[in-house]
Design a protein around this motif. Structure first.
Motif, PDB file in Angstrom:
ATOM      1  N   PRO A  93       0.786  -1.053   0.013  1.00  0.00           N
ATOM      2  CA  PRO A  93      -0.040  -0.039   0.096  1.00  0.00           C
ATOM      3  C   PRO A  93       0.689   1.125  -0.088  1.00  0.00           C
ATOM      4  CG  PRO A  93      -0.098  -0.889   1.901  1.00  0.00           C
ATOM      5  CD  PRO A  93       0.704  -1.968   1.164  1.00  0.00           C
ATOM      6  N   VAL A  94       2.097   1.138   0.376  1.00  0.00           N
ATOM      7  CA  VAL A  94       2.924   2.345   0.476  1.00  0.00           C
ATOM      8  C   VAL A  94       3.393   2.781  -0.871  1.00  0.00           C
ATOM      9  CG1 VAL A  94       4.899   3.506   1.564  1.00  0.00           C
ATOM     10  CG2 VAL A  94       3.406   1.944   2.770  1.00  0.00           C
ATOM     11  N   LEU A  95       3.932   1.790  -1.599  1.00  0.00           N
ATOM     12  CA  LEU A  95       4.570   2.085  -2.784  1.00  0.00           C
ATOM     13  C   LEU A  95       3.558   2.425  -3.863  1.00  0.00           C
ATOM     14  CD1 LEU A  95       6.756  -1.242  -2.721  1.00  0.00           C
ATOM     15  CD2 LEU A  95       7.393   0.915  -1.948  1.00  0.00           C
ATOM     16  N   PRO A  96       3.933   3.323  -4.803  1.00  0.00           N
ATOM     17  CA  PRO A  96       3.222   3.828  -5.939  1.00  0.00           C
ATOM     18  C   PRO A  96       2.613   2.568  -6.611  1.00  0.00           C
ATOM     19  CG  PRO A  96       5.357   4.410  -6.360  1.00  0.00           C
ATOM     20  CD  PRO A  96       5.410   3.813  -5.135  1.00  0.00           C
ATOM     21  N   GLN A  97       1.215   2.622  -6.985  1.00  0.00           N
ATOM     22  CA  GLN A  97       0.629   1.559  -7.921  1.00  0.00           C
ATOM     23  C   GLN A  97       0.464   2.000  -9.313  1.00  0.00           C
ATOM     24  OE1 GLN A  97      -3.235   0.831  -6.278  1.00  0.00           O
ATOM     25  NE2 GLN A  97      -3.592  -0.876  -7.916  1.00  0.00           N
ATOM     26  N   SER A  98       0.959   1.224 -10.053  1.00  0.00           N
ATOM     27  CA  SER A  98       0.785   1.172 -11.622  1.00  0.00           C
ATOM     28  C   SER A  98       0.640  -0.150 -12.072  1.00  0.00           C
ATOM     29  CB  SER A  98       2.216   1.809 -12.110  1.00  0.00           C
ATOM     30  OG  SER A  98       2.018   1.544 -13.455  1.00  0.00           O
ATOM     31  N   ASN A  99      -0.589  -0.327 -12.920  1.00  0.00           N
ATOM     32  CA  ASN A  99      -0.988  -1.416 -13.545  1.00  0.00           C
ATOM     33  C   ASN A  99      -0.891  -1.187 -14.949  1.00  0.00           C
ATOM     34  OD1 ASN A  99      -2.230  -3.781 -13.844  1.00  0.00           O
ATOM     35  ND2 ASN A  99      -4.036  -3.607 -12.508  1.00  0.00           N
ATOM     36  N   LEU A 100       0.370  -1.754 -15.325  1.00  0.00           N
ATOM     37  CA  LEU A 100       0.299  -1.553 -16.732  1.00  0.00           C
ATOM     38  C   LEU A 100      -0.221  -2.716 -17.714  1.00  0.00           C
ATOM     39  CD1 LEU A 100       2.365  -0.248 -19.083  1.00  0.00           C
ATOM     40  CD2 LEU A 100       4.085  -2.083 -18.589  1.00  0.00           C
ATOM     41  N   GLN A 101      -0.474  -3.626 -17.219  1.00  0.00           N
ATOM     42  CA  GLN A 101      -1.060  -4.872 -17.688  1.00  0.00           C
ATOM     43  C   GLN A 101      -2.704  -4.282 -18.136  1.00  0.00           C
ATOM     44  OE1 GLN A 101       0.020  -5.508 -14.754  1.00  0.00           O
ATOM     45  NE2 GLN A 101       1.660  -7.065 -15.093  1.00  0.00           N
ATOM     46  N   LEU A 102      -3.222  -3.593 -17.179  1.00  0.00           N
ATOM     47  CA  LEU A 102      -4.745  -3.066 -17.394  1.00  0.00           C
ATOM     48  C   LEU A 102      -4.663  -1.940 -18.506  1.00  0.00           C
ATOM     49  CD1 LEU A 102      -7.698  -3.292 -16.444  1.00  0.00           C
ATOM     50  CD2 LEU A 102      -7.327  -2.104 -14.581  1.00  0.00           C
ATOM     51  N   ASP A 103      -3.482  -1.160 -18.064  1.00  0.00           N
ATOM     52  CA  ASP A 103      -3.699  -0.072 -19.272  1.00  0.00           C
ATOM     53  C   ASP A 103      -3.450  -0.648 -20.717  1.00  0.00           C
ATOM     54  OD1 ASP A 103      -3.907   1.697 -17.293  1.00  0.00           O
ATOM     55  OD2 ASP A 103      -1.449   2.142 -17.061  1.00  0.00           O
ATOM     56  N   ILE A 104      -2.613  -1.776 -20.836  1.00  0.00           N
ATOM     57  CA  ILE A 104      -2.574  -2.302 -22.321  1.00  0.00           C
ATOM     58  C   ILE A 104      -3.910  -2.912 -22.508  1.00  0.00           C
ATOM     59  CG2 ILE A 104      -1.475  -4.204 -23.345  1.00  0.00           C
ATOM     60  CD1 ILE A 104       0.874  -3.573 -21.792  1.00  0.00           C
ATOM     61  N   LEU A 105      -4.547  -3.410 -21.821  1.00  0.00           N
ATOM     62  CA  LEU A 105      -5.887  -4.068 -22.119  1.00  0.00           C
ATOM     63  C   LEU A 105      -7.044  -3.328 -22.318  1.00  0.00           C
ATOM     64  CD1 LEU A 105      -6.015  -7.195 -19.698  1.00  0.00           C
ATOM     65  CD2 LEU A 105      -5.734  -6.990 -22.216  1.00  0.00           C
TER      66      LEU A 105
END
Length: 139
Positions: A93-105
């Motif tokens: 939860p502390v680290l920045p969240q990035s969801n590259l897989q969802l962005d691609i889909l």
């Protein structure tokens, strides 16, 4: 998924209704919701704001409907299933969240937005991972 070939979102009709504030008799409940005024019941935002809020959903719905008509029902179902799988991404939860897989889909990997450039503060408070994990999992 609503199977429609609508390109732009629909504009919602402006209406004054007491459906949300009515009691069992169908009258406005003044004790709970305060005095009734037409200004609070009439929608004051313009159609542009509603269209901008629903733009991505309408475009996604259009793409899924075209995919359904072209390839069959399995293609949008598979894409929606893949989106659901990659959106359930466990992370710290502390680290920045990035969801590259969802962005691609979703097709957002080809555009640059303000959130991509200005991700957040670089020099923030010290990270306390243990406390944040306890708060997240209610330990």
């Amino acid at each position: 998924m609503d199977p429609s070939l609508r390109i732009v979102p629909t504009s919602l009709p402006k209406s004054a209704s007491i459906a949300q504030t009515s009691n069992s008799l169908g009258l406005h409940d003044t004790l709970r919701y305060g005095p009734r005024t037409i200004a609070t019941e009439v929608k004051t935002e313009g159609d542009l704001k509603d269209r901008l809020q629903n733009w991505e959903e309408t475009q996604d719905n259009l793409k899924l409907t075209i995919m359904r008509n072209t390839y069959g029902l399995h293609a949008p179902m598979r894409l929606l299933m893949e989106r659901r799988i990659v959106s359930a991404n466990p992370h710290m939860p502390v680290l920045p969240q990035s969801n590259l897989q969802l962005d691609i889909l979703m097709g957002r990997d080809e555009s640059i937005e303000a959130a991509d450039v200005f991700a957040g503060p670089l020099n923030g408070p010290p990270l306390d991972i243990r406390q944040d994990m306890e708060k997240k999992y209610r330990i």
